[in-house]
Enzyme design. Structure first.
Site, PDB file in Angstrom:
ATOM      1  CG  ASN A 212      -0.160  -0.088   2.424  1.00 18.54           C
ATOM      2  OD1 ASN A 212       0.402   0.812   2.767  1.00 18.54           O
ATOM      3  ND2 ASN A 212      -0.448  -1.179   3.292  1.00 18.54           N
ATOM      4  CG  ASP A 281      -6.345  -5.272   6.423  1.00 18.49           C
ATOM      5  OD1 ASP A 281      -6.048  -5.068   7.707  1.00 18.49           O
ATOM      6  OD2 ASP A 281      -7.354  -4.530   5.675  1.00 18.49           O
ATOM      7  CE  LYS A 291       7.193 -12.072 -14.536  1.00 23.81           C
ATOM      8  NZ  LYS A 291       7.862 -11.348 -15.479  1.00 23.81           N
ATOM      9  N   PRO A 309      -2.296 -12.118  10.479  1.00 18.16           N
ATOM     10  CG  PRO A 309      -0.214 -12.302  11.421  1.00 18.16           C
ATOM     11  CD  PRO A 309      -0.927 -12.491  10.191  1.00 18.16           C
ATOM     12  CG  ASP A 310      -5.297  -6.680  14.470  1.00 20.08           C
ATOM     13  OD1 ASP A 310      -4.095  -5.954  15.012  1.00 20.08           O
ATOM     14  OD2 ASP A 310      -6.093  -6.044  14.151  1.00 20.08           O
ATOM     15  CB  ILE A 311       0.969  -6.781  14.717  1.00 18.50           C
ATOM     16  CG1 ILE A 311       1.483  -7.531  13.448  1.00 18.50           C
ATOM     17  CG2 ILE A 311       2.273  -6.528  15.643  1.00 18.50           C
ATOM     18  CD1 ILE A 311       2.426  -6.761  12.349  1.00 18.50           C
ATOM     19  CE  LYS A 345      -9.872   0.466  12.532  1.00 22.38           C
ATOM     20  NZ  LYS A 345      -9.473   0.933  11.315  1.00 22.38           N
ATOM     21  CE  LYS A 349      -7.136  -3.012  14.963  1.00 26.11           C
ATOM     22  NZ  LYS A 349      -6.385  -3.627  13.987  1.00 26.11           N
TER      23      LYS A 349
HETATM   24  O1  C5P Z   1      -7.821  -2.876  11.639  1.00 26.62           O
HETATM   25  P1  C5P Z   1      -6.875  -1.683  11.013  1.00 26.62           P
HETATM   26  O2  C5P Z   1      -6.091  -1.896  10.131  1.00 26.62           O
HETATM   27  O3  C5P Z   1      -7.641  -0.421  10.740  1.00 26.62           O
HETATM   28  O4  C5P Z   1      -6.074  -1.202  12.608  1.00 26.62           O
HETATM   29  C1  C5P Z   1      -5.240  -0.121  12.354  1.00 26.62           C
HETATM   30  C2  C5P Z   1      -4.308  -0.456  13.537  1.00 26.62           C
HETATM   31  O5  C5P Z   1      -3.891  -1.818  13.862  1.00 26.62           O
HETATM   32  C3  C5P Z   1      -3.022   0.294  13.301  1.00 26.62           C
HETATM   33  O6  C5P Z   1      -2.490   0.611  14.506  1.00 26.62           O
HETATM   34  C4  C5P Z   1      -2.242  -0.679  12.633  1.00 26.62           C
HETATM   35  O7  C5P Z   1      -0.744  -0.787  12.706  1.00 26.62           O
HETATM   36  C5  C5P Z   1      -2.622  -2.177  13.457  1.00 26.62           C
HETATM   37  N1  C5P Z   1      -2.608  -3.195  12.687  1.00 26.62           N
HETATM   38  C6  C5P Z   1      -1.787  -4.390  12.891  1.00 26.62           C
HETATM   39  N2  C5P Z   1      -1.722  -5.473  12.472  1.00 26.62           N
HETATM   40  C7  C5P Z   1      -2.646  -5.678  11.381  1.00 26.62           C
HETATM   41  C8  C5P Z   1      -3.377  -4.677  11.008  1.00 26.62           C
HETATM   42  C9  C5P Z   1      -3.513  -3.527  11.820  1.00 26.62           C
HETATM   43  O8  C5P Z   1      -0.950  -4.078  13.965  1.00 26.62           O
HETATM   44  N3  C5P Z   1      -2.598  -6.876  10.825  1.00 26.62           N
END
Ligand code: C5P
Length: 407
Positions: A212, A281, A291, A309-311, A345, A349
């Site tokens: 992105n 995402d 390739k 994974p959502d870090i 959010k 979170k």
């Molecule tokens: O869910 P979203 O992407 O909108 O959330 C944004 C926040 O979550 C930001 O702080 C981003 O750095 C963190 N994030 C993350 N891992 C992901 C997606 C988002 O740490 N996979």
């Protein structure tokens, strides 16, 4: 860099070939909004002339303590009373010995000794590597530090004498940063700050992937501001073309999973976690080791994705974060209805502080506006450069940190 606007710096030069770099430092200080009064030792004038330094600083240079220009004939008092900081660059081994002994037989050491308590004195050592390593030199700088001076780092590399090692004076832009940083309140002293920044890159095959437009600028600015505020900072950066902020430890990663692994390896040492990264995402369900070729038939490949994974959520749910030993800050890049979406959010979170911004208005830009949302409500940081917002956000985070958190 706002810290130097309106500041008056006494720039002291002592004998060393690094004096040529101080000419550039003088210019940079003035460009950053400071006024500069140059004071040189006799030895410094052998390396660079007072004419050069007068032309660059726009003020006559002081060299001797018997200079009759001041009405009261007390240059050492007048110069040190006007200053917001005294910077000795280069600071020779001999000058450090003078400071350590409290000598006062020439103007520069005299004015250092006569400086009011609390007036910052910054020393930028510069000398041959053997001189720098000598126990006497180390002892003298340590004594100067104990007496209140801030001894800056030395650089490593090729030296004017032809040798290679520690003892080079920092480069002018590095000195400028350190001088500016010395004016930043140390809100985060003792804190270990871990920051994610930039985009992630999710590879499809050896040459393609999805990513992105995140530039990483906001996260890098926060890292720099947190370092200037006294924190130890580790920056986990996705693929961006930005220089590493001075004094910050950087770990480069590509994918979300690499970013998570790097964060998990570091987070136990952290007291603050700031997630600014624009993490993808989804990632391709499969990585093709070769390739993916078009075969001329017009057929397009069908790509399947899996969720990353959502870090931030992972870290925020950890035991240390839940009991308040790790303060977590999330970011939200929204396209509309910022307050509503960012508040949602924050709850989802489970972070104490969520910083909202409008995605298209920030990606790649040098300035931004931020909306801070915490348990008390929301608070806007008006449009400013990302550098300034970094400092403002660091101060806001520091204000919210629990006073006593057990590791
Ligand atoms: O869910 P979203 O992407 O909108 O959330 C944004 C926040 O979550 C930001 O702080 C981003 O750095 C963190 N994030 C993350 N891992 C992901 C997606 C988002 O740490 N996979």
């Amino acid at each position: 860099m706002k810290e130097l606007v309106g500041k008056h710096i006494v720039l002291g030069l002592t004998g060393g070939i690094a004096c040529y770099k101080t000419a550039q430092l003088c210019r940079l200080l003035i460009q950053a909004g400071a006024t500069v009064q140059v004071v040189m030792t006799e030895a410094a004038t052998r390396f660079i002339t007072p004419v050069t330094m007068q032309a660059l600083s726009g003020r006559p240079v002081f060299v001797g303590q018997w200079d009759a220009r001041p009405d009261n004939n007390m240059a050492h008092i007048n110069l040190s009373r006007e200053a917001d900081a005294i910077v000795i660059a280069p600071c020779s081994a001999d000058f450090a010995a003078r400071l350590a002994q409290g000598r006062a037989d020439e103007l520069l050491s005299l004015l250092c000794l006569a400086r009011p308590q609390g007036l910052p004195l910054l020393l930028a050592p510069a000398m041959n590597r053997e001189m720098w390593a000598h126990p006497a030199t180390q002892r003298n700088f340590a004594q100067a530090a104990q007496d209140g001076a801030l001894v800056l780092e030395v650089g490593e590399g090729a030296q004017a004498c032809g040798e290679f090692g520690d003892g080079r004076m920092l480069e002018p832009h590095e000195l400028l940063h350190d001088i500016a940083a010395s004016f930043v309140p140390k809100h985060l002293a003792g804190q270990q700050v871990l920051i994610t920044a930039g985009p992630t890159f999710e590879a499809l095959d050896p040459v393609r992937g999805i990513t992105n437009h995140s530039s990483g600028k906001m996260g890098f600015a926060i890292a720099s501001a947190a370092q200037a505020a006294g924190a130890q900072v580790t920056l986990v950066a996705g693929p961006v073309h930005l220089p590493t902020p001075r004094g910050v430890r950087r770990i480069n990663v590509q994918s979300a999973r690499e970013m998570l692994a790097a964060v998990q390896a570091e987070v136990d040492q952290a007291t603050v976690f700031i997630a600014t990264a624009a993490v993808a995402d989804w990632r391709p369900a499969e990585f093709s080791t070769q390739k993916i070729k078009k075969d001329g038939s017009g057929q397009v490949p069908s790509l399947a994705f899996v969720e990353n994974p959502d870090i931030l959520a992972t870290v925020a749910q950890s035991e240390r974060a839940q009991r308040g030993a790790l303060y977590c800050v999330g970011f939200a890049a929204e396209s509309h209805d910022l307050l509503h979406n960012a508040s949602a959010k924050r709850a989802r979170k489970q972070v104490p502080l969520l910083v909202g911004n409008i995605g298209p208005a920030t990606f790649g830009q040098d300035d931004n506006t931020l909306l801070l949302i915490d348990a008390e409500g929301s608070y806007a940081l008006p449009r400013a450069s990302k550098t300034e917002l970094g400092h403002a956000l660091v101060a806001e985070i520091a204000r919210r940190l629990p006073t006593q958190v057990a590791a």
